[in-house]
Design an enzyme around this catalytic site. Structure first.
Site, short mmCIF file in Angstrom:
data_model
loop_
_atom_site.label_atom_id
_atom_site.label_comp_id
_atom_site.label_asym_id
_atom_site.label_seq_id
_atom_site.Cartn_x
_atom_site.Cartn_y
_atom_site.Cartn_z
N TYR A 59 4.21 6.02 18.53
CA TYR A 59 5.27 5.30 17.82
C TYR A 59 4.70 3.99 17.28
CZ TYR A 59 8.87 8.33 19.89
OH TYR A 59 9.65 9.40 20.24
N MET B 244 13.62 1.16 25.58
CA MET B 244 14.62 1.59 26.56
C MET B 244 14.20 2.83 27.35
SD MET B 244 18.21 0.96 24.50
CE MET B 244 19.20 1.67 25.83
N VAL C 143 20.34 -0.38 19.96
CA VAL C 143 19.32 0.66 20.08
C VAL C 143 18.38 0.62 18.89
CG1 VAL C 143 18.95 3.15 20.34
CG2 VAL C 143 20.93 2.08 21.43
N ILE D 245 16.87 -1.81 17.68
CA ILE D 245 16.01 -3.00 17.72
C ILE D 245 14.55 -2.66 17.41
CG2 ILE D 245 15.54 -2.88 20.20
CD1 ILE D 245 16.20 -6.06 18.07
N ASP D 246 14.10 -1.44 17.69
CA ASP D 246 12.73 -1.05 17.33
C ASP D 246 12.47 -1.20 15.84
OD1 ASP D 246 11.20 -0.33 19.61
OD2 ASP D 246 12.37 1.48 19.85
N VAL E 198 22.07 2.79 14.26
CA VAL E 198 21.84 3.11 12.86
C VAL E 198 20.34 3.16 12.56
CG1 VAL E 198 22.22 2.36 10.49
CG2 VAL E 198 24.03 2.11 12.19
N HIS F 1 6.73 1.93 14.40
CA HIS F 1 7.85 1.08 13.98
C HIS F 1 7.35 -0.14 13.21
CE1 HIS F 1 10.63 3.48 16.38
NE2 HIS F 1 9.86 3.32 17.43
N ASP G 36 30.29 5.82 10.74
CA ASP G 36 29.15 6.29 9.96
C ASP G 36 29.54 6.31 8.49
OD1 ASP G 36 26.41 7.92 10.97
OD2 ASP G 36 26.98 8.27 8.88
N GLU H 214 7.60 8.40 14.60
CA GLU H 214 8.98 8.26 14.13
C GLU H 214 9.20 8.64 12.68
OE1 GLU H 214 7.15 4.19 13.35
OE2 GLU H 214 7.07 5.68 14.97
N ARG I 240 5.80 5.21 30.63
CA ARG I 240 5.49 6.52 30.07
C ARG I 240 3.98 6.66 29.83
NH1 ARG I 240 9.68 6.25 25.13
NH2 ARG I 240 9.08 4.04 25.32
N LYS J 34 3.88 3.84 22.95
CA LYS J 34 4.35 2.68 22.19
C LYS J 34 3.24 2.10 21.31
CE LYS J 34 7.78 1.12 22.01
NZ LYS J 34 8.85 1.48 21.04
#
Length: 372
Positions: free
Chosen positions: A94, A301, A267, A269-270, A239, A96, A198, A118, A15, A75
């Site tokens: 981003y 991803m 998903v 994992i970030d 989550v 994280h 959830d 984020e 990206r 990133k």
């Protein structure tokens, strides 16, 4: 303002922070944009495309980092990039930070102005700069799970949708937010049996309203997660607690009880991952086995579908980048509380409470750090 776009350096990250149409908007507003040569090739944007939009192409990342007043990336900067940050320089990307103490400390030491996509909010409480990548990651997660269930990948040898006379795979989606509902959408479309888990009854109601009785919904408790995960063919964890480390919902003991060849696609994992057995992986080496369970924990991803992801991301980041460039970061952050929520580090201070709490740093309110 001089805005810089370096080429992304994370493993198989294709990206780019700005596309040519975004460059044209910035230059039309009187700003200068420099782009590292080749930065857009992975998403189909050539140097000539950027030049036609008004950007200047520079030969090295060092020139971008040394000259630009604002760096726009996708990133988080890797360790060698963080050393290039200058005091007062704006980093818009981003980040994280909650599961990444080394990056956080480097950003503190840099005295740069670090705004994280984020944690930027919207009036309705959503995360508008995270949502499009959550959509992409959620949809990809089901594709990945289907692939990882194949025997050559270490999986159970199960076709996600089954065939007449043979049951479909049992897919458990942890989290019914943007990524979770998109994972469920694709899984249902492929014919899997899908359960969304959830802790919000309202989220579960929305899932039923969206998918009807095609999807099962379960309120999240430790017992429910244990029962569902140990019987699943694939667990997709999405989550998210904004800005904070992801909760560990799948324990190592649960993984030991899962089916041989079952799959975990994390998903989250970030933000550190939702399974105790999760650790970050790359597109080059995306999976590993723990107790014969396939783990897919790639931290970027959406980079695999760079063209789709880049344009989707630019659609939502451009208005904020323009506001920062047009007004300067102090005015832009001071006048917009939703953009101000994205401020994670400034002048050596941590201004995101979730990050400060996760890593043991002193929390400084962004209003105080900005002297509003």
């Amino acid at each position: 303002m001089l805005v810089g776009v370096p080429k992304e350096t994370k493993n198989h990250e294709y990206r780019v922070g700005l596309v040519p149409s975004s460059v044209r908007e910035l230059t039309h507003n009187g700003h200068e944009v420099i782009v590292e040569t080749g930065a857009g090739l992975g998403s189909g944007q050539t140097d000539e495309d950027f030049e036609a939009a008004g950007a200047s192409i520079v030969a090295t990342a060092d020139e971008v980092w040394s000259r630009a007043e604002m760096i726009v990336k996708v990133k988080e900067p890797l360790d060698f990039e963080r050393k290039k940050l200058n005091p007062g320089q704006i980093l818009f990307t981003y980040l994280h930070l909650a599961p990444d103490p080394e990056q956080t400390q480097d950003l503190i030491d840099s005295n740069a102005v670090c705004i994280a996509y984020e944690t930027v909010t919207a009036p309705n409480g959503s995360l508008p700069l995270l949502s499009p990548m959550s959509e992409v990651a959620g949809r990809m997660a089901t594709q990945v799970a289907a692939r990882c269930l194949e025997k050559e990948m270490g999986g159970r040898g199960v076709l996600l949708g089954g065939v007449p006379g043979v049951p479909a795979a049992d897919v458990v989606v942890l989290g019914g937010g943007m990524a979770g509902t998109n994972a469920a959408l694709i899984a249902l479309g492929m014919g899997a049996t899908v359960t969304i888990v959830d802790r919000s009854a309202d989220v579960l109601r929305r899932a039923v309203a969206q998918f009807g009785t095609a999807v099962r919904t379960v309120f999240s408790t430790r017992d429910a997660v244990h029962q569902l995960a140990t019987n699943a063919d694939a667990v997709i964890s999405t989550v998210l607690i904004p800005g904070a480390a992801a909760p560990k919902l799948v324990t190592a003991d649960m993984v030991k009880e899962m089916k041989t060849g079952a799959v975990i696609v994390d998903v989250a994992i970030d933000q550190g991952g939702s399974s105790e057995t999760s650790r970050p992986t790359t597109h080059s080496e995306p999976t590993y086995l723990v107790d014969d369970v396939v783990h897919y924990c790639v931290t970027n991803m959406p980079g695999a579908v760079a063209r789709t992801s880049t344009f989707a991301l630019n659609n939502v980041t451009l208005p904020f980048a323009l506001a920062i460039a047009n007004d300067g970061y102090r005015v832009a952050l001071g006048s917009d509380p939703h953009l101000r929520a994205g401020l994670n580090v400034i002048d050596g201070q941590v201004t995101c409470k979730a990050v400060a709490d996760a890593l043991g740093h002193e929390y400084v309110k962004p209003e105080a750090a900005l002297r509003l």
